[in-house]
Design an enzyme around this catalytic site. Sequence first.
Site, mmCIF file in Angstrom:
data_model
loop_
_atom_site.group_PDB
_atom_site.id
_atom_site.type_symbol
_atom_site.label_atom_id
_atom_site.label_comp_id
_atom_site.label_asym_id
_atom_site.label_seq_id
_atom_site.Cartn_x
_atom_site.Cartn_y
_atom_site.Cartn_z
ATOM 1 N N HIS A 1 11.214 -0.263 1.245
ATOM 2 C CA HIS A 1 10.212 -0.638 2.695
ATOM 3 C C HIS A 1 10.885 -0.768 3.759
ATOM 4 C CE1 HIS A 1 6.635 -1.188 4.234
ATOM 5 N NE2 HIS A 1 5.799 -1.690 3.438
ATOM 6 N N LYS B 1 -16.088 8.162 1.906
ATOM 7 C CA LYS B 1 -16.214 8.212 3.431
ATOM 8 C C LYS B 1 -17.408 9.155 4.106
ATOM 9 C CE LYS B 1 -13.201 10.992 5.600
ATOM 10 N NZ LYS B 1 -12.073 11.806 5.981
ATOM 11 N N HIS C 1 -17.743 1.983 9.590
ATOM 12 C CA HIS C 1 -16.284 2.603 9.539
ATOM 13 C C HIS C 1 -15.618 2.217 8.102
ATOM 14 C CE1 HIS C 1 -11.956 2.651 10.180
ATOM 15 N NE2 HIS C 1 -11.845 2.797 11.447
ATOM 16 N N PRO C 2 -15.052 3.156 7.536
ATOM 17 C CA PRO C 2 -14.619 3.074 5.925
ATOM 18 C C PRO C 2 -13.659 2.006 5.699
ATOM 19 C CG PRO C 2 -14.762 5.512 6.806
ATOM 20 C CD PRO C 2 -15.014 4.582 8.359
ATOM 21 N N ASP C 3 -12.657 2.023 6.600
ATOM 22 C CA ASP C 3 -11.528 0.942 6.240
ATOM 23 C C ASP C 3 -12.190 -0.380 6.451
ATOM 24 O OD1 ASP C 3 -8.806 -0.095 5.999
ATOM 25 O OD2 ASP C 3 -9.324 -0.929 7.983
ATOM 26 N N THR D 1 -2.494 -4.268 7.098
ATOM 27 C CA THR D 1 -1.569 -3.522 8.036
ATOM 28 C C THR D 1 -2.268 -2.699 9.164
ATOM 29 O OG1 THR D 1 -0.151 -3.157 6.190
ATOM 30 C CG2 THR D 1 0.412 -2.092 7.987
ATOM 31 N N THR E 1 4.345 -2.295 12.660
ATOM 32 C CA THR E 1 3.250 -2.910 12.089
ATOM 33 C C THR E 1 2.472 -3.946 12.728
ATOM 34 O OG1 THR E 1 4.189 -4.084 10.149
ATOM 35 C CG2 THR E 1 3.181 -1.570 9.723
#
Length: 570
Positions: A285, A364, A373-375, A399, A410
């Site tokens: 990462h 979605k 809003h999906p998120d 994130t 991020t």
Amino acid sequence: MQKQVLESSEERTFQYQDFLPSLPVPPLDESLSKYLDSVKPFLNQEEYQRTEAIVKKFKNGIGKELHEKLLERAKTRRNWLEDWWLNVAYLDLRISTQIHCNMGGPCPYIEHCWPPKEGTQIERACIYTWHILKFWDLLRTEKVPVERSLDEVLDMSQFRMLFCTCKIPGVTRDSISHYFKTETEGECPSHLIVLCRGRVFAFDAIHEGSMLTPPEIFRQLTHIQKTCHSEPDGPGLAALTSCERTKWAEVTRMGLTGDPTVRWGDKSYSSIFFSNGTCSAFCDHSPFDAMALISMSHYTEKNILENGGKWKGSGTVRDIPWPEELVFTVDQKIVNEIGYAKESYYKKVSDVQLVSYAFTSFGKTLLRKQKLHPDTFVQLAIQLAYYKCHGRPGCCYETAMTRRFYHGRTETVRSCTMEAVEWCKSMLDPSESTYQRLQLMHKAFVKHNVMRRDCESGKGFDRHLLGLLLIAQEQGLPVPELYRDNAFTASGGGGNFVLSTSLTGYTRFSGCALPMVDHGYGFFYSIRDDRILTNCSSWKSCPETDAEVLCRTVYQCFQDMIQLTIAAQL
């Protein structure tokens, strides 16, 4: 100047890098006000007043001083956070980063062109590898499309780290070796490393100026497989990359330089092919975030799908050099260390509970239709599920991407807001009306959406607070009281988030990472038109967490939330 560049006829992948805005330092007042807002769900009134006094003292005293020094630092750097973040979040860690930080995820070909099938491992590996090499070539020639958020150009520098990049262990701090270059910058490595049965092989992906084809890669991989299956296994040195970092660095100092077995944990990008033809990505990462990997994977999948998972080109195989085995001399001490590393690794990973489910009732399309809003929908469902399972709010890291700034990576969206908590309480209170619940849910949605936009536009506060702390450390000053206050840790500061979450995009790709804390969860999800895929992890040894229970509760919350919006419309 920027407008002229943006109008050039043929875009190049990295052409806008010099025109991206610098990462801003938010105003101190704003950051501290947002921080105070974020700690409210975890404190009673007396504790909150104490924290408020600590923040006020910080703002008018040492915090003001540190902020001025941070502004000075930002004047001389286009990204004041970049070096610090790389070190603090990744390179300074002494725990096993392969277990705690690496990211991995299955490739979704199992759903369409490549269902599990014994005997397909090499055939699929060579086609997949060829498409990855084509992406490497597109990066080399700067033909990977520039990504945008709405119409704003995003930083593309993380794509340079996908290839020719590896983390090197150090005694107190690791480092990153990086050799990728575009064609205009010069030559860069073009060899493939193959790990099989504890042995390591290398061969060049370019022969006489042109890339190897899938039939040629097939020849090389078959040779490696036959060699490994007809001879004893190698020593399995790659197990050492799963060690605690200082230990791994010390072993290196004893003369170890190389990488044989199944996964080299410090390599920026690896693909693993299993005997039944399924495959997975495995990445360090440190040099990049998941979105760079997902963009490459999306390109690969699109091309594999277009050809039905087959190679439709020439079957001609040139007379190319056979793969070369890299043989390492290991003494008994190294052999013992490999044994200890494997034992420790298996003990740790056997404690991981990981569940992967697909919620298939909607996705979605319906959420957009309901103007949700999906998120944010998923984030609030996670909050409600945690509240149901644990009877209290769960401090949560989501994130957010800051790639509209130069070398941006991020920022933290703290999803556990007072608005979310008030709504969770209403959902668990049988006396609350549907109307009241819906009003509170909309308030929670609005709050989350504002926070996300703030974080993406450089107005978050977690990285700012980290910068102020690191300035204090560099100046040799004592840790300010704000960071020693219980509210800082209780709200997730210092990497203490109970819920570590991330949206892996609106694609078929999903991934997972492990919880930040022993009593926490890792919750990663991708949102498709008709479903939501989730990967949830926890530690079996923690009696209060259960990834399966949380996941099932989240799915129930999805249903409860959509019913709420539909009921309100009837």
